[in-house]
Motif scaffolding. Structure first.
Motif, PDB file in Angstrom:
ATOM      1  N   ARG A  72       0.856  -1.181   0.000  1.00 28.45           N
ATOM      2  CA  ARG A  72       0.000   0.000   0.000  1.00 28.45           C
ATOM      3  C   ARG A  72       0.893   1.231   0.000  1.00 28.45           C
ATOM      4  NH1 ARG A  72      -4.642   0.213   4.209  1.00 28.45           N
ATOM      5  NH2 ARG A  72      -5.497   1.567   2.591  1.00 28.45           N
ATOM      6  N   LEU A  73       0.636   2.146  -0.897  1.00 33.68           N
ATOM      7  CA  LEU A  73       1.495   3.319  -1.056  1.00 33.68           C
ATOM      8  C   LEU A  73       0.871   4.529  -0.365  1.00 33.68           C
ATOM      9  CD1 LEU A  73       2.504   2.932  -4.817  1.00 33.68           C
ATOM     10  CD2 LEU A  73       3.581   1.946  -2.786  1.00 33.68           C
ATOM     11  N   LYS A  74       1.750   5.377   0.159  1.00 34.75           N
ATOM     12  CA  LYS A  74       1.318   6.577   0.866  1.00 34.75           C
ATOM     13  C   LYS A  74       1.826   7.831   0.166  1.00 34.75           C
ATOM     14  CE  LYS A  74       0.908   4.898   5.674  1.00 34.75           C
ATOM     15  NZ  LYS A  74       1.091   3.471   5.484  1.00 34.75           N
ATOM     16  N   GLU A  75       1.085   8.923   0.382  1.00 36.19           N
ATOM     17  CA  GLU A  75       1.522  10.264   0.000  1.00 36.19           C
ATOM     18  C   GLU A  75       1.353  11.169   1.213  1.00 36.19           C
ATOM     19  OE1 GLU A  75      -0.702  11.785  -3.266  1.00 36.19           O
ATOM     20  OE2 GLU A  75       0.195  10.439  -4.753  1.00 36.19           O
ATOM     21  N   LEU A  76       2.181  12.203   1.284  1.00 37.45           N
ATOM     22  CA  LEU A  76       2.038  13.203   2.332  1.00 37.45           C
ATOM     23  C   LEU A  76       0.951  14.207   1.958  1.00 37.45           C
ATOM     24  CD1 LEU A  76       5.790  13.944   3.136  1.00 37.45           C
ATOM     25  CD2 LEU A  76       4.138  12.860   4.653  1.00 37.45           C
ATOM     26  N   CYS A  77       0.233  14.689   2.963  1.00 37.93           N
ATOM     27  CA  CYS A  77      -0.776  15.733   2.763  1.00 37.93           C
ATOM     28  C   CYS A  77      -0.533  16.858   3.774  1.00 37.93           C
ATOM     29  CB  CYS A  77      -2.190  15.185   2.961  1.00 37.93           C
ATOM     30  SG  CYS A  77      -2.708  14.016   1.703  1.00 37.93           S
TER      31      CYS A  77
END
Length: 584
Positions: A72-77
């Motif tokens: 599962r890939l994450k991005e910063l917000c």
């Protein structure tokens, strides 16, 4: 980030060497340690691939299973609307630092972010198709597509190998207790391994139209801000000029603004430098050694590409043997392309010879000399920002005809060059991927974004820009030596960074934080982008880039000194009338 600096600036420094501490070594007996698989995969999707040490969140993690399983890939917000935004910058953030200090945590950065999950396996939408679909998505469709965003997280970076999971756990409990004192109970705390890095003759040439064959290669030798700069004494350390400033008052001097750590190395005493008229000048170069060689290489590569085109066009013409109308039309078209390619090769060849003759000698690349640069200090003043800047006087004759005698405020240099890496369509698509945003962006025909005002402290924390979901956002752009033009998202909460000097002395400061645009985009900055000016896409100046953090040189977060504060520091330190133009 200067090319060779702070962790990268100085060739003698090892960026991965921790300060003087007793390093912790991983042990399977640590009851709070996550599994090795989770430690290495939890932040999958982030550019620097940071390693998780400990987290307080309740999210259940399980390793991918099956032959086609994907992480599962994450991005910063960014964070703007949470209650923590009202107390962090001037109070709570520094109390968290006190908790870290009480437990002797060797932290490098403290950021306040969110994480969102990225859909795996979904191909990036073709921008041409996306452009046609923008206007047909209704409000319900947009809401349905709203990303899966996690809780606000205090994201703590520590020196690799310095902090055990147990130490992180005990410190996190102290920080959570502190948050409860503010009635904040929905914030997670994560620890990850991460470094803080400081991303450190003839007249200039005129801009050329977009159809000119020199367009892609000539920008490093034109007067627009974002020039690739080195100190003459440190030609292998490259940075980016932030802005031109008018000295103002009775002076008609043109000044250049940069980070001190690009102009003066950390091996020299960290003391204020003010040029004395009788002392030898400390010259500033346009293009250090590596940047000059990169320019020469880029022109040669372009000539080679056109040479390949010329040979292909000639072969195609030889194969046209029919004399009917269609064949003649094809021949005329290819002949036109051949003529254009040969013309471009000739123009690039002339430019290459000119640069090798006029610019190879570093003495011919001297753009000016340093006037003043305060010592680098962190946590300066009531706002506790970073003091890392220097001013040099620009040789106006170097800027070419038309710059010597004109009023400074009339010069077309108070702008941000958007470069050629992103086409206008690509740039605009990143700026507003859906047509219902509450603001519009018009790409400038000459790729020069006018800089018209400064983003205030209030607008950094509560921007008047909205994204496609109606949430606050602050979309920013910069053009730097290392990564050229990139777009990112500024956050509404200042980050806390800690820099270590001489391996044992540390200073702590606040910085404006920018996260990468998304997981598919290039990082916002790398070493070599130091001093680049960061502005929002409406031309409002935000800050001067000073560094970045990540487990590698690929930064997950970029840091900048807010310009609303920096300009006041410049005014109170020798340049009381400094300004950008008549409006700023």
């Amino acid at each position: 980030m200067a090319d060779e600096a702070r962790s990268s600036v100085d060739e003698d420094d090892d960026p991965t060497a921790p300060p003087t501490i007793t390093a912790w070594r991983a042990s399977s007996a640590d009851p709070y340690a996550v599994s090795d698989a989770e430690a290495r995969s939890y932040y999958a999707g982030l550019h620097s691939k940071p390693k998780l040490i400990y987290r307080t969140g309740k999210e259940k993690w399980s390793p991918p299973r099956g032959p086609k399983a994907q992480r599962r890939l994450k991005e910063l917000c960014e964070v703007f609307t949470h209650p923590i935004t009202k107390v962090w910058n001037h109070d709570l953030g520094w109390k968290v630092v006190d908790v870290m200090n009480a437990h002797t945590i060797c932290f490098t950065t403290i950021d306040v972010v969110r994480f969102k999950m990225v859909e795996v396996g979904k191909a990036p939408e073709d921008e041409e198709d996306a452009e046609g679909k923008e206007d047909v998505e209704d409000e319900e469709t947009v809401k349905a597509k709203k990303p899966d965003v996690g809780p606000v997280t205090i994201w703590i970076g520590v020196w690799p190998g310095s902090t055990s999971a147990t130490a992180a756990h005990h410190t996190a409990q102290g920080a959570l207790a502190l948050l409860r004192d503010y009635q904040i109970t929905d914030v997670d705390i994560d620890y990850r391994e991460s470094l803080y890095m400081r991303e450190a003759g003839p007249q200039l040439l005129r801009h050329v139209p977009e159809r000119d064959p020199l367009y892609d290669v000539i920008s490093p030798l034109t007067p627009a801000p974002g020039l690739r700069i080195s100190a003459k004494a440190r030609p292998n350390t490259q940075g980016t000029m932030a802005l031109y400033l008018a000295e103002g008052g009775k002076s008609n001097n043109l000044l250049g603004l940069m980070c001190r750590h690009v102009l003066i190395g950390s091996m020299e005493p960290n003391v204020d430098y003010v040029r004395h008229p009788s002392a030898p000048s400390r010259d500033v170069l346009l293009l250090g050694e590596r940047a000059f060689l990169d320019l020469i290489t880029s022109i040669k590569v372009r000539i080679g590409q056109y040479n390949t085109d010329v040979n292909n066009y000639k072969e195609k013409i030889k194969k046209i043997i029919n004399v009917d109308v269609e064949a003649r039309a094809a021949r005329i078209k290819i002949q036109g392309l051949l003529d254009e390619a040969e013309k471009a090769m000739k123009a690039l060849g002339v430019l290459l010879l000119r640069i090798q003759k006029d610019w190879k000698d570093p003495r011919n690349r001297v753009l000016g000399h340093i006037l003043r640069t305060p010592a680098i200090y962190l946590s300066v003043g009531d706002h506790r920002f970073t003091e890392d800047w220097g001013i040099f006087q620009v040789d106006r004759a170097k800027l070419g005809d038309g710059f010597q005698d004109r009023p400074l405020t009339n010069l077309n240099i108070y702008c941000l060059y958007l470069g050629t890496k992103l086409t206008p369509r690509e740039f605009a698509h990143k700026c507003y991927p859906c047509g219902n945003a509450n603001w519009k962006f018009r790409y400038p025909d000459d790729r020069l974004l006018p800089l018209t005002s400064i983003i205030t402290d209030e607008l950094m924390r509560t921007p008047d820009m909205r994204d496609i979901n109606g949430d606050p956002c602050l979309l920013v752009v910069k053009n730097g030596h290392a990564t050229d033009t990139t777009i990112g998202h500024a956050t509404g909460i200042y980050s806390i960074i800690r820099d270590y000097f001489d391996r044992s002395v540390e200073q702590t400061s606040m910085e404006w934080a920018i996260i990468n645009h998304d997981s598919k985009s290039e990082v916002f900055s790398k070493p070599g982008d130091s001093s680049a000016i960061i502005a929002d896409i409406r031309g409002h100046i935000g800050g001067m880039l000073t560094g970045g953090s990540g487990r590698t040189e690929s930064s997950d977060i970029t840091y900048a000194t807010p310009f609303w504060w920096l300009l006041q520091r410049i005014k109170t330190n020798g340049f009381p009338n400094a300004r950008i133009n008549d409006l700023v």
